[in-house]
Design an enzyme around this catalytic site. Structure first.
Site, PDB file in Angstrom:
ATOM      1  N   GLY A  45       0.828  -1.195   0.000  1.00  0.00           N
ATOM      2  CA  GLY A  45       0.000   0.000   0.000  1.00  0.00           C
ATOM      3  C   GLY A  45       0.862   1.245   0.000  1.00  0.00           C
ATOM      4  O   GLY A  45       2.010   1.225  -0.445  1.00  0.00           O
ATOM      5  N   CYS A  46       0.333   2.324   0.497  1.00  0.00           N
ATOM      6  CA  CYS A  46       1.058   3.594   0.527  1.00  0.00           C
ATOM      7  C   CYS A  46       2.368   3.466   1.292  1.00  0.00           C
ATOM      8  O   CYS A  46       2.383   2.997   2.434  1.00  0.00           O
ATOM      9  CB  CYS A  46       0.181   4.665   1.172  1.00  0.00           C
ATOM     10  SG  CYS A  46       1.018   6.259   1.379  1.00  0.00           S
ATOM     11  N   PHE A  47       3.473   3.883   0.678  1.00  0.00           N
ATOM     12  CA  PHE A  47       4.762   3.715   1.347  1.00  0.00           C
ATOM     13  C   PHE A  47       4.915   4.588   2.583  1.00  0.00           C
ATOM     14  O   PHE A  47       5.769   4.329   3.428  1.00  0.00           O
ATOM     15  CB  PHE A  47       5.954   3.887   0.403  1.00  0.00           C
ATOM     16  CG  PHE A  47       5.955   5.078  -0.518  1.00  0.00           C
ATOM     17  CD1 PHE A  47       5.318   6.265  -0.211  1.00  0.00           C
ATOM     18  CD2 PHE A  47       6.645   5.004  -1.725  1.00  0.00           C
ATOM     19  CE1 PHE A  47       5.362   7.358  -1.067  1.00  0.00           C
ATOM     20  CE2 PHE A  47       6.705   6.091  -2.596  1.00  0.00           C
ATOM     21  CZ  PHE A  47       6.061   7.276  -2.260  1.00  0.00           C
ATOM     22  N   TRP A  48       4.105   5.620   2.737  1.00  0.00           N
ATOM     23  CA  TRP A  48       4.160   6.411   3.959  1.00  0.00           C
ATOM     24  C   TRP A  48       3.848   5.532   5.176  1.00  0.00           C
ATOM     25  O   TRP A  48       4.483   5.652   6.223  1.00  0.00           O
ATOM     26  CB  TRP A  48       3.147   7.546   3.924  1.00  0.00           C
ATOM     27  CG  TRP A  48       3.365   8.576   2.862  1.00  0.00           C
ATOM     28  CD1 TRP A  48       4.509   8.792   2.143  1.00  0.00           C
ATOM     29  CD2 TRP A  48       2.415   9.540   2.405  1.00  0.00           C
ATOM     30  NE1 TRP A  48       4.323   9.827   1.268  1.00  0.00           N
ATOM     31  CE2 TRP A  48       3.052  10.311   1.398  1.00  0.00           C
ATOM     32  CE3 TRP A  48       1.098   9.837   2.740  1.00  0.00           C
ATOM     33  CZ2 TRP A  48       2.402  11.348   0.728  1.00  0.00           C
ATOM     34  CZ3 TRP A  48       0.444  10.870   2.085  1.00  0.00           C
ATOM     35  CH2 TRP A  48       1.101  11.620   1.081  1.00  0.00           C
ATOM     36  N   CYS A  49       2.853   4.660   5.014  1.00  0.00           N
ATOM     37  CA  CYS A  49       2.432   3.783   6.114  1.00  0.00           C
ATOM     38  C   CYS A  49       3.499   2.741   6.425  1.00  0.00           C
ATOM     39  O   CYS A  49       3.854   2.536   7.586  1.00  0.00           O
ATOM     40  CB  CYS A  49       1.142   3.059   5.741  1.00  0.00           C
ATOM     41  SG  CYS A  49      -0.269   4.121   5.400  1.00  0.00           S
TER      42      CYS A  49
END
Length: 203
Positions: free
Chosen positions: A40-44
């Site tokens: 998913g989102c690499f920020w997470c």
């Protein structure tokens, strides 16, 4: 043999002994290993792995596409074939690849194809990019063992690692620098809390 000669011999022997110990310790240091994941989102994903003991560095980026030097905007368009990934360097003496995979299965839903929550698109696909044959074997075994824990089939791809492109600077340490942003509060906070990790910025 006079006292000065004895002292000189002792000091020389001691220096050689200490030097051999230092060299032995240096040679015994384990070489860090690399692992790359799409979840998913690499920020997470970045925020999670930055809080795991034994992981020495975490970099957000792109892998698995057909365009050289992709940008965030291009990857988000779905036209480059890349996955948003997080690449980590870890100390195998402190945490094994198998243990990292256990965290990987918990930090996202590996049963949703090209989607994590509200984030949709092939760039958000679940993926393990292996860097060695041992990682490939371990990933396949881990996936099989994780399957009974989910109601739906796991769709995570296990693919050989290709060129890794670090993301732009504003995507690095995103949670650490923007912990009060809405996305961080409503998406990353619950994920960290679920895994029992510290919600406070660490940098």
């Amino acid at each position: 043999m006079n006292i000065n000669r004895i002292i000189h011999t002792f000091i020389t022997s001691l220096a050689l002994f200490l030097s051999s110990i230092a060299m032995s310790q240096e040679n015994s240091k384990t070489t860090p290993q690399t692992a790359t994941f799409g979840a998913g989102c690499f920020w997470c994903v970045e925020a999670v792995f930055q809080r795991v003991e034994g992981i020495q560095s975490v970099v957000s980026g792109y892998m698995g596409g057909h365009v050289k030097d992709p940008t965030y905007r291009a990857v988000c368009s779905g036209s480059t074939g890349h996955t948003e990934v997080t690449q980590v360097q870890f100390d195998p003496d402190k945490i094994s690849f198998a243990e990292i995979l256990e965290i990987f299965w918990q930090l996202h839903d590996p049963t949703t194809l090209n989607r994590q929550g509200a984030d949709r698109g092939t760039q958000y696909r679940s993926a393990i990019y292996f860097h060695s044959e041992d990682q490939q074997i371990t990933a396949a075994k881990s996936k099989t063992e994780a399957a009974p824990k989910f109601d739906d089939p796991i769709v995570t791809e296990i693919t050989e690692a290709s060129t890794f492109y670090p993301a732009e600077d504003n995507h690095q340490d995103y949670y650490e620098l923007n912990s009060n942003a809405p996305y961080c509060r409503y998406v990353i906070h619950p994920k960290l809390k679920k895994l029992g990790l510290d919600l406070s910025p660490i940098k």
